[in-house]
Design a protein around this motif. Structure first.
Motif, PDB file in Angstrom:
ATOM      1  N   THR A  51       0.813  -1.221   0.000  1.00 37.13           N
ATOM      2  CA  THR A  51       0.000   0.000   0.000  1.00 37.13           C
ATOM      3  C   THR A  51       0.845   1.270   0.000  1.00 37.13           C
ATOM      4  O   THR A  51       0.399   2.311  -0.498  1.00 37.13           O
ATOM      5  CB  THR A  51      -0.926   0.023   1.239  1.00 37.13           C
ATOM      6  OG1 THR A  51      -0.148  -0.264   2.402  1.00 37.13           O
ATOM      7  CG2 THR A  51      -2.049  -0.993   1.105  1.00 37.13           C
ATOM      8  N   GLY A  77       4.234   1.243  -1.004  1.00 36.94           N
ATOM      9  CA  GLY A  77       5.315   1.160  -1.988  1.00 36.94           C
ATOM     10  C   GLY A  77       6.545   0.482  -1.453  1.00 36.94           C
ATOM     11  O   GLY A  77       7.219  -0.233  -2.157  1.00 36.94           O
ATOM     12  N   ASN A  83      -1.432   7.220  -3.893  1.00 40.68           N
ATOM     13  CA  ASN A  83      -0.817   7.216  -5.223  1.00 40.68           C
ATOM     14  C   ASN A  83      -0.822   5.855  -5.905  1.00 40.68           C
ATOM     15  O   ASN A  83      -0.141   5.663  -6.904  1.00 40.68           O
ATOM     16  CB  ASN A  83       0.596   7.796  -5.177  1.00 40.68           C
ATOM     17  CG  ASN A  83       1.523   6.954  -4.333  1.00 40.68           C
ATOM     18  OD1 ASN A  83       1.156   5.873  -3.877  1.00 40.68           O
ATOM     19  ND2 ASN A  83       2.737   7.447  -4.101  1.00 40.68           N
ATOM     20  N   ARG A  84      -1.563   4.916  -5.355  1.00 41.57           N
ATOM     21  CA  ARG A  84      -1.635   3.588  -5.981  1.00 41.57           C
ATOM     22  C   ARG A  84      -2.899   2.871  -5.527  1.00 41.57           C
ATOM     23  O   ARG A  84      -3.491   3.247  -4.512  1.00 41.57           O
ATOM     24  CB  ARG A  84      -0.407   2.756  -5.614  1.00 41.57           C
ATOM     25  CG  ARG A  84      -0.432   2.233  -4.184  1.00 41.57           C
ATOM     26  CD  ARG A  84       0.912   1.748  -3.737  1.00 41.57           C
ATOM     27  NE  ARG A  84       1.835   2.875  -3.668  1.00 41.57           N
ATOM     28  CZ  ARG A  84       3.075   2.831  -4.122  1.00 41.57           C
ATOM     29  NH1 ARG A  84       3.549   1.725  -4.656  1.00 41.57           N
ATOM     30  NH2 ARG A  84       3.859   3.890  -4.022  1.00 41.57           N
ATOM     31  N   ASN A  85      -3.285   1.856  -6.282  1.00 37.31           N
ATOM     32  CA  ASN A  85      -4.331   0.958  -5.791  1.00 37.31           C
ATOM     33  C   ASN A  85      -3.704  -0.415  -5.559  1.00 37.31           C
ATOM     34  O   ASN A  85      -2.480  -0.552  -5.635  1.00 37.31           O
ATOM     35  CB  ASN A  85      -5.523   0.916  -6.751  1.00 37.31           C
ATOM     36  CG  ASN A  85      -5.151   0.329  -8.099  1.00 37.31           C
ATOM     37  OD1 ASN A  85      -4.078  -0.251  -8.269  1.00 37.31           O
ATOM     38  ND2 ASN A  85      -6.034   0.494  -9.075  1.00 37.31           N
ATOM     39  N   THR A 118      -9.626   3.396  -9.607  1.00 39.08           N
ATOM     40  CA  THR A 118      -8.580   4.258 -10.185  1.00 39.08           C
ATOM     41  C   THR A 118      -8.774   5.732  -9.833  1.00 39.08           C
ATOM     42  O   THR A 118      -7.983   6.578 -10.241  1.00 39.08           O
ATOM     43  CB  THR A 118      -8.557   4.101 -11.719  1.00 39.08           C
ATOM     44  OG1 THR A 118      -9.883   4.356 -12.214  1.00 39.08           O
ATOM     45  CG2 THR A 118      -8.130   2.703 -12.116  1.00 39.08           C
ATOM     46  N   LEU A 127      -8.112   8.133  -7.404  1.00 39.46           N
ATOM     47  CA  LEU A 127      -7.223   8.078  -6.239  1.00 39.46           C
ATOM     48  C   LEU A 127      -7.115   9.393  -5.465  1.00 39.46           C
ATOM     49  O   LEU A 127      -6.783   9.395  -4.283  1.00 39.46           O
ATOM     50  CB  LEU A 127      -5.817   7.652  -6.686  1.00 39.46           C
ATOM     51  CG  LEU A 127      -5.720   6.324  -7.465  1.00 39.46           C
ATOM     52  CD1 LEU A 127      -4.256   6.028  -7.800  1.00 39.46           C
ATOM     53  CD2 LEU A 127      -6.319   5.175  -6.674  1.00 39.46           C
ATOM     54  N   GLY A 142       2.837   6.122  -0.168  1.00 37.92           N
ATOM     55  CA  GLY A 142       1.459   5.811  -0.536  1.00 37.92           C
ATOM     56  C   GLY A 142       0.486   6.961  -0.357  1.00 37.92           C
ATOM     57  O   GLY A 142      -0.182   7.391  -1.295  1.00 37.92           O
TER      58      GLY A 142
END
Lengths: 152, 480
Positions: free
Chosen positions: B161, B163, B177-179, B361, B363, B170
């Motif tokens: 979650t 990185g 910044n991510r899923n 997506t 975010l 994150g």
């Protein structure tokens, strides 16, 4: 083979371990796993148990010379009263839990400035880092040659 | 535009991760005074000034090698407020929650199995060589392996979650910044039921210890206090990520409830004392003598109306039954509470992994920028407050942090004195085992003493014993 560089990059020269890890990662050496962490913790014992050789890299205080490199054995169980372990305790935990005893080494890189809250290494520590990296690359090359010779 | 500045404070005080206990005896060898000194990392409040707002959630992780994610998320919540975002997208909030549950789970597991278990299994006065995890493993090797795998599971959740395990990126102002890719979700789903089963066993272990040692638990470092935590806005349920502030008295009377955490400074005063670098917060309406409070797992069990995951809620009812629903004042019951939270976290992780929003997506949310942000979270060790102000260039001009260990400062000092009086007073010879009793009381709070450097494992807790003449008669150094 696994290399674990650990320390706090937000505390000056304590970031020597992670700095070496990052330098080695950038080289993309085959057959070498690289890990970076703030400190050694219990699950490193599991990671270490899956390796034949492990190198712990940490900043060192008050040592002579730019760096030191020595083989270590499992030990110091009394230190496992902390969130942060020493390499010998990780090895002891690895042995006790998984019955694995990989060859293990500590690469201690001399640091000088730990007191201030800052990113970046002191000039002397940065020079020590370069010397330690050069040593490590040579050592890894020799280890590869020895392994190839053993398999020939 | 003003260039970003790095402000350094030199010399930096309050930066060491060392803790020290001083125990002063009178002429009759009775404990006159006992204090816990923790040199907390308060310099960060100055250090952070001048940094850009988007950097803050990443930088503040360096406060701590034990719970960096908690600082990351508390700061990110404050930056959400500055970004003018009052409601994250579902994907962003759920990814952050997943990160947080992974963090609390791994932190609690490490503490219980590796740090507290030797004391609980072998007794507080057992020989030092017996009180370590290796002896625990000899008696129950499966326990040691489970502890490693459970902690690894939590760490991998953090990595997925944020990185990476350390200094993840994150959470960002206004979102994430991510899923979570499907393959990572499936990886975690494959073993989540196993984690729940082991968590249930851990709750049972802690519960049985508490009940089987009822007399010890009732008297050891225990005393009535107020309790404070976040609770869920709608219904007062346990909520580790977000909610409003609630405080209860030792008998369960509501002191304040459902107060937005942005008003924390209207509720809490940070007192200072001459002998400690760390502040002593208290509830303003009650004053410094009666208003001190405790935070952390047991505080959260005391303040929460219920838990919204079924297995943990059943465990909470079991714990509350011991004190007939009133707050539990037993310091050692923190271990039981901690394991209930592990179970809750894993239940929440399973719930989230089955939620398709994690693969969303959308975010980042946007809003109208503000110049002040406050983020509060329930970190493993308790309530964590981050408060910032920024200027027109997005540079931080003000920072105030109240970390869990600071909230618990008075409670820990009282526990130290209580145990010192009961176990050291009047004794002609002070043994290592007696001093360990003091450490056990501190350890129940799982205080964070290690926000500084760790070069070659230098992070001791030092206990010093002084006689009536002020001379040092004994000392012990041990890592905590």
């Amino acid at each position: 083979m696994l290399l674990i560089g650990y320390g706090n990059p937000g505390r000056g020269d304590d970031g020597l371990g992670p700095a070496l890890s990052e330098a080695i990662v950038a080289r993309g050496l085959p057959g070498l796993e690289v890990d970076t962490d703030y400190q050694l913790v219990a699950e490193h014992a599991l990671a270490v148990s899956e390796q034949d050789v492990v190198i712990f890299v940490d900043a060192e205080i008050g040592a002579e010379g730019a760096y030191s490199f020595r083989e270590i054995a499992p030990g110091a169980p009394e230190v496992l009263g902390s969130h942060s372990l020493v390499p010998q305790t990780v090895l002891a935990l690895c042995d006790t839990l998984y019955g694995a005893r990989p060859k293990a080494f500590v690469l201690g890189i001399s640091g000088y400035e730990f007191g201030e809250v800052k990113e970046g290494l002191s000039d002397k520590a940065a020079a020590n880092l370069a010397a330690a990296e050069a040593f490590l690359l040579e050592w890894l090359q020799k280890a590869d040659q020895q392994r190839e010779a053993a398999h020939a | 535009m003003t260039e970003p500045r790095l402000i350094e404070i030199s010399p930096v005080t309050r930066v060491e991760g060392h803790g020290k206990v001083t125990i002063h005896l009178n002429a009759e060898n009775e404990v006159d005074e006992a204090r816990l000194h923790i040199v907390e990392f308060r310099g960060f409040e100055r250090f952070i000034r001048g940094r850009l707002m988007w950097e803050v959630p990443v930088i503040v992780q360096r406060l701590c090698g034990i719970c960096p994610v908690s600082h990351h998320l508390a700061a990110a919540k404050a930056m959400d407020m500055i970004a003018g975002v009052d409601q994250l997208t579902p994907t962003a909030e759920k990814m952050r929650r997943l990160m947080h549950y992974g963090q609390v789970m791994q932190s609690h597991v490490l503490h219980f199995f590796h740090l507290a278990a030797p004391d609980l299994l072998f007794g507080f006065g057992a020989p030092a060589e017996k009180r370590n995890i290796f002896e625990v493993i000899k008696e129950n090797p499966e326990l040691g392996k489970r502890a490693v795998l459970m902690r690894k599971y939590g760490q991998e959740i953090i990595e997925a979650t944020a990185g990476k395990k350390v200094h993840g990126t994150g959470a960002i102002p206004g979102g994430i910044n991510r899923n979570l890719p499907i393959e990572r979700r499936d990886h975690f789903l494959a073993s989540v039921d196993q984690m729940i089963e082991w968590s249930l066993d851990a709750v049972k272990l802690a519960r049985n210890y508490t009940l089987e040692h009822e007399d010890l638990v009732a008297e050891f470092g225990s005393f009535p206090s107020n309790y404070m935590s976040l609770v869920r806005e709608s219904d007062g349920a346990l909520d580790l990520y977000h909610g409003n502030l609630r405080a209860l008295s030792s008998t369960g009377d509501m002191i304040f409830d459902q107060v937005p955490y942005t008003k924390y400074h209207e509720l809490i005063v940070e007192d200072v004392r001459s002998w400690s670098y760390m502040k002593f917060p208290f509830i303003k309406t009650l004053g410094p003598d009666a208003g001190w409070y405790r935070v952390g797992p047991l505080a959260r069990m005391n303040t929460a109306a219920f838990i919204d995951t079924p297995l943990a809620d059943a465990a909470l009812k079991d714990l509350k039954a011991v004190t007939c629903g009133t707050p539990n004042n037993s310091t050692l019951a923190n271990h039981w509470a901690r394991m209930i939270e592990v179970l809750h976290c894993v239940e929440k992780i399973r719930e989230l992994l089955n939620d398709p929003d994690l693969q969303g997506t959308d975010l980042i949310a946007k809003g109208d920028r503000r110049e002040e942000g406050i983020g509060v979270i329930e970190a493993p060790r308790g309530n964590l407050i981050h408060h910032y102000k920024v200027d027109e260039h997005d540079q931080v001009t003000y920072c105030n942090l109240i970390v869990s260990t600071t909230h618990n400062n008075e409670g820990m000092n009282r526990a130290v004195k209580d145990v010192a009086v009961k176990h050291l007073s009047g004794k002609e010879q002070i043994t290592e085992g007696m001093l360990n009793h003091v450490e056990v009381a501190i350890r129940a709070y799982d205080p964070c003493l290690s926000c500084a450097t760790h070069a070659l494992g230098q992070m001791p807790l030092q206990v010093e014993l002084f006689n009536a003449d002020g001379a040092l008669v004994d000392s012990l150094t041990q890592c905590v």
